[in-house]
Design a protein around this motif. Sequence first.
Motif, PDB file in Angstrom:
ATOM      1  N   MET A  76      47.383 -38.646  81.516  1.00  0.00           N
ATOM      2  CA  MET A  76      47.697 -39.937  82.050  1.00  0.00           C
ATOM      3  C   MET A  76      46.731 -40.958  81.453  1.00  0.00           C
ATOM      4  O   MET A  76      45.553 -40.702  81.304  1.00  0.00           O
ATOM      5  N   ILE A  77      47.236 -42.129  81.141  1.00  0.00           N
ATOM      6  CA  ILE A  77      46.428 -43.193  80.553  1.00  0.00           C
ATOM      7  C   ILE A  77      45.559 -43.810  81.646  1.00  0.00           C
ATOM      8  O   ILE A  77      46.031 -44.074  82.744  1.00  0.00           O
ATOM      9  N   GLU A  78      44.306 -44.031  81.322  1.00  0.00           N
ATOM     10  CA  GLU A  78      43.402 -44.673  82.284  1.00  0.00           C
ATOM     11  C   GLU A  78      43.096 -46.085  81.810  1.00  0.00           C
ATOM     12  O   GLU A  78      43.017 -46.350  80.610  1.00  0.00           O
ATOM     13  N   PHE A  79      42.920 -46.979  82.754  1.00  0.00           N
ATOM     14  CA  PHE A  79      42.624 -48.370  82.456  1.00  0.00           C
ATOM     15  C   PHE A  79      41.179 -48.664  82.861  1.00  0.00           C
ATOM     16  O   PHE A  79      40.638 -48.043  83.769  1.00  0.00           O
ATOM     17  N   GLY A  80      40.591 -49.639  82.192  1.00  0.00           N
ATOM     18  CA  GLY A  80      39.201 -49.988  82.449  1.00  0.00           C
ATOM     19  C   GLY A  80      38.981 -50.682  83.789  1.00  0.00           C
ATOM     20  O   GLY A  80      39.918 -51.170  84.412  1.00  0.00           O
ATOM     21  N   LYS A  81      37.744 -50.725  84.188  1.00  0.00           N
ATOM     22  CA  LYS A  81      37.369 -51.321  85.474  1.00  0.00           C
ATOM     23  C   LYS A  81      37.539 -52.840  85.469  1.00  0.00           C
ATOM     24  O   LYS A  81      37.501 -53.473  86.521  1.00  0.00           O
ATOM     25  N   GLU A  82      37.701 -53.431  84.287  1.00  0.00           N
ATOM     26  CA  GLU A  82      37.883 -54.883  84.231  1.00  0.00           C
ATOM     27  C   GLU A  82      39.256 -55.320  84.748  1.00  0.00           C
ATOM     28  O   GLU A  82      39.464 -56.477  85.076  1.00  0.00           O
ATOM     29  N   HIS A  83      40.205 -54.384  84.828  1.00  0.00           N
ATOM     30  CA  HIS A  83      41.514 -54.695  85.403  1.00  0.00           C
ATOM     31  C   HIS A  83      41.403 -54.788  86.925  1.00  0.00           C
ATOM     32  O   HIS A  83      40.558 -54.140  87.538  1.00  0.00           O
ATOM     33  N   SER A  84      42.332 -55.528  87.515  1.00  0.00           N
ATOM     34  CA  SER A  84      42.339 -55.633  88.977  1.00  0.00           C
ATOM     35  C   SER A  84      42.811 -54.312  89.582  1.00  0.00           C
ATOM     36  O   SER A  84      43.489 -53.504  88.927  1.00  0.00           O
ATOM     37  N   LYS A  85      42.472 -54.118  90.844  1.00  0.00           N
ATOM     38  CA  LYS A  85      42.875 -52.904  91.552  1.00  0.00           C
ATOM     39  C   LYS A  85      44.398 -52.805  91.617  1.00  0.00           C
ATOM     40  O   LYS A  85      44.974 -51.734  91.439  1.00  0.00           O
ATOM     41  N   THR A  86      45.053 -53.937  91.808  1.00  0.00           N
ATOM     42  CA  THR A  86      46.520 -53.960  91.900  1.00  0.00           C
ATOM     43  C   THR A  86      47.152 -53.530  90.577  1.00  0.00           C
ATOM     44  O   THR A  86      48.112 -52.760  90.559  1.00  0.00           O
ATOM     45  N   TRP A  87      46.585 -54.010  89.454  1.00  0.00           N
ATOM     46  CA  TRP A  87      47.105 -53.628  88.138  1.00  0.00           C
ATOM     47  C   TRP A  87      46.982 -52.123  87.927  1.00  0.00           C
ATOM     48  O   TRP A  87      47.922 -51.470  87.473  1.00  0.00           O
ATOM     49  N   ILE A  88      45.853 -51.581  88.258  1.00  0.00           N
ATOM     50  CA  ILE A  88      45.624 -50.141  88.078  1.00  0.00           C
ATOM     51  C   ILE A  88      46.590 -49.341  88.954  1.00  0.00           C
ATOM     52  O   ILE A  88      47.182 -48.362  88.498  1.00  0.00           O
ATOM     53  N   GLU A  89      46.796 -49.768  90.190  1.00  0.00           N
ATOM     54  CA  GLU A  89      47.749 -49.089  91.077  1.00  0.00           C
ATOM     55  C   GLU A  89      49.168 -49.188  90.524  1.00  0.00           C
ATOM     56  O   GLU A  89      49.927 -48.219  90.550  1.00  0.00           O
ATOM     57  N   LEU A  90      49.512 -50.365  90.009  1.00  0.00           N
ATOM     58  CA  LEU A  90      50.846 -50.573  89.434  1.00  0.00           C
ATOM     59  C   LEU A  90      51.073 -49.663  88.229  1.00  0.00           C
ATOM     60  O   LEU A  90      52.103 -48.989  88.128  1.00  0.00           O
ATOM     61  N   MET A  91      50.125 -49.614  87.320  1.00  0.00           N
ATOM     62  CA  MET A  91      50.262 -48.783  86.123  1.00  0.00           C
ATOM     63  C   MET A  91      50.267 -47.298  86.481  1.00  0.00           C
ATOM     64  O   MET A  91      51.000 -46.515  85.873  1.00  0.00           O
ATOM     65  N   THR A  92      49.493 -46.899  87.464  1.00  0.00           N
ATOM     66  CA  THR A  92      49.482 -45.503  87.908  1.00  0.00           C
ATOM     67  C   THR A  92      50.844 -45.132  88.498  1.00  0.00           C
ATOM     68  O   THR A  92      51.401 -44.074  88.188  1.00  0.00           O
ATOM     69  N   ALA A  93      51.382 -46.016  89.332  1.00  0.00           N
ATOM     70  CA  ALA A  93      52.700 -45.770  89.934  1.00  0.00           C
ATOM     71  C   ALA A  93      53.774 -45.700  88.845  1.00  0.00           C
ATOM     72  O   ALA A  93      54.669 -44.846  88.894  1.00  0.00           O
ATOM     73  N   TYR A  94      53.674 -46.585  87.851  1.00  0.00           N
ATOM     74  CA  TYR A  94      54.651 -46.590  86.764  1.00  0.00           C
ATOM     75  C   TYR A  94      54.588 -45.295  85.962  1.00  0.00           C
ATOM     76  O   TYR A  94      55.614 -44.712  85.624  1.00  0.00           O
ATOM     77  N   GLN A  95      53.388 -44.822  85.673  1.00  0.00           N
ATOM     78  CA  GLN A  95      53.236 -43.567  84.940  1.00  0.00           C
ATOM     79  C   GLN A  95      53.766 -42.391  85.758  1.00  0.00           C
ATOM     80  O   GLN A  95      54.437 -41.501  85.214  1.00  0.00           O
ATOM     81  N   ASP A  96      53.509 -42.393  87.059  1.00  0.00           N
ATOM     82  CA  ASP A  96      54.049 -41.343  87.937  1.00  0.00           C
ATOM     83  C   ASP A  96      55.573 -41.369  87.924  1.00  0.00           C
ATOM     84  O   ASP A  96      56.226 -40.330  87.882  1.00  0.00           O
ATOM     85  N   TYR A  97      56.138 -42.576  87.960  1.00  0.00           N
ATOM     86  CA  TYR A  97      57.593 -42.753  87.926  1.00  0.00           C
ATOM     87  C   TYR A  97      58.179 -42.167  86.638  1.00  0.00           C
ATOM     88  O   TYR A  97      59.166 -41.426  86.678  1.00  0.00           O
ATOM     89  N   LYS A  98      57.566 -42.484  85.506  1.00  0.00           N
ATOM     90  CA  LYS A  98      58.057 -41.968  84.223  1.00  0.00           C
ATOM     91  C   LYS A  98      57.989 -40.433  84.177  1.00  0.00           C
ATOM     92  O   LYS A  98      58.902 -39.793  83.663  1.00  0.00           O
ATOM     93  N   ILE A  99      56.940 -39.864  84.735  1.00  0.00           N
ATOM     94  CA  ILE A  99      56.805 -38.399  84.779  1.00  0.00           C
ATOM     95  C   ILE A  99      57.892 -37.803  85.652  1.00  0.00           C
ATOM     96  O   ILE A  99      58.524 -36.802  85.288  1.00  0.00           O
ATOM     97  N   LYS A 100      58.157 -38.417  86.798  1.00  0.00           N
ATOM     98  CA  LYS A 100      59.178 -37.903  87.708  1.00  0.00           C
ATOM     99  C   LYS A 100      60.577 -38.002  87.080  1.00  0.00           C
ATOM    100  O   LYS A 100      61.394 -37.099  87.238  1.00  0.00           O
ATOM    101  N   ILE A 101      60.847 -39.084  86.354  1.00  0.00           N
ATOM    102  CA  ILE A 101      62.132 -39.198  85.649  1.00  0.00           C
ATOM    103  C   ILE A 101      62.250 -38.090  84.614  1.00  0.00           C
ATOM    104  O   ILE A 101      63.277 -37.425  84.511  1.00  0.00           O
TER     105      ILE A 101
END
Length: 162
Positions: A1-26
């Motif tokens: 899974m791709i990790e994002f840096g701490k400079e991103h907002s918490k919401t962005w990191i949660e969004l990208m994590t959810a999106y990656q989980d979604y792609k894996i589930k598809i």
Amino acid sequence: MIEFGKEHSKTWIELMTAYQDYKIKIFNWTKEDIDVKYNDLHIELNQSLVKRDLHKRLLIMDFLRGTDMWDESVILSVFKELTEIALHDQEVIASYARMILKKIKHHSKQIEITRQVFILAEKEEKQKDPDYDIFHNGYMLLFDLGYKKELQQFVDKYKNFI
């Protein structure tokens, strides 16, 4: 899974994590047996017009329209349901169904779709009070599929209903 840096907002990191989980589930769903995929889609697409949840139907249609992660066999397994939706459903959902059906490249299945359009239109023609939207949607589907001969036959046969 791709990790994002701490400079991103918490919401962005949660969004990208959810999106990656979604792609894996598809991806995992696309690897299911064709019977499992058919059953899942059949349950969602074959609900009567009274029982259906419009938002849920839009979500399913967007899901089918928006991803190319699976092969044509998934769409081919429910092409009759999609054809019926393309003719009977409301304008937005019908257009989603038409876009999905355009993904089918097998000529024999495209011919089956045109036959299905004629069968549904014929049934509707025999009704005491036919729904003219079905004929309009049938015309639109045949037009979208690019079958000039079948489209002309449909227009000739149902010109009083379109």
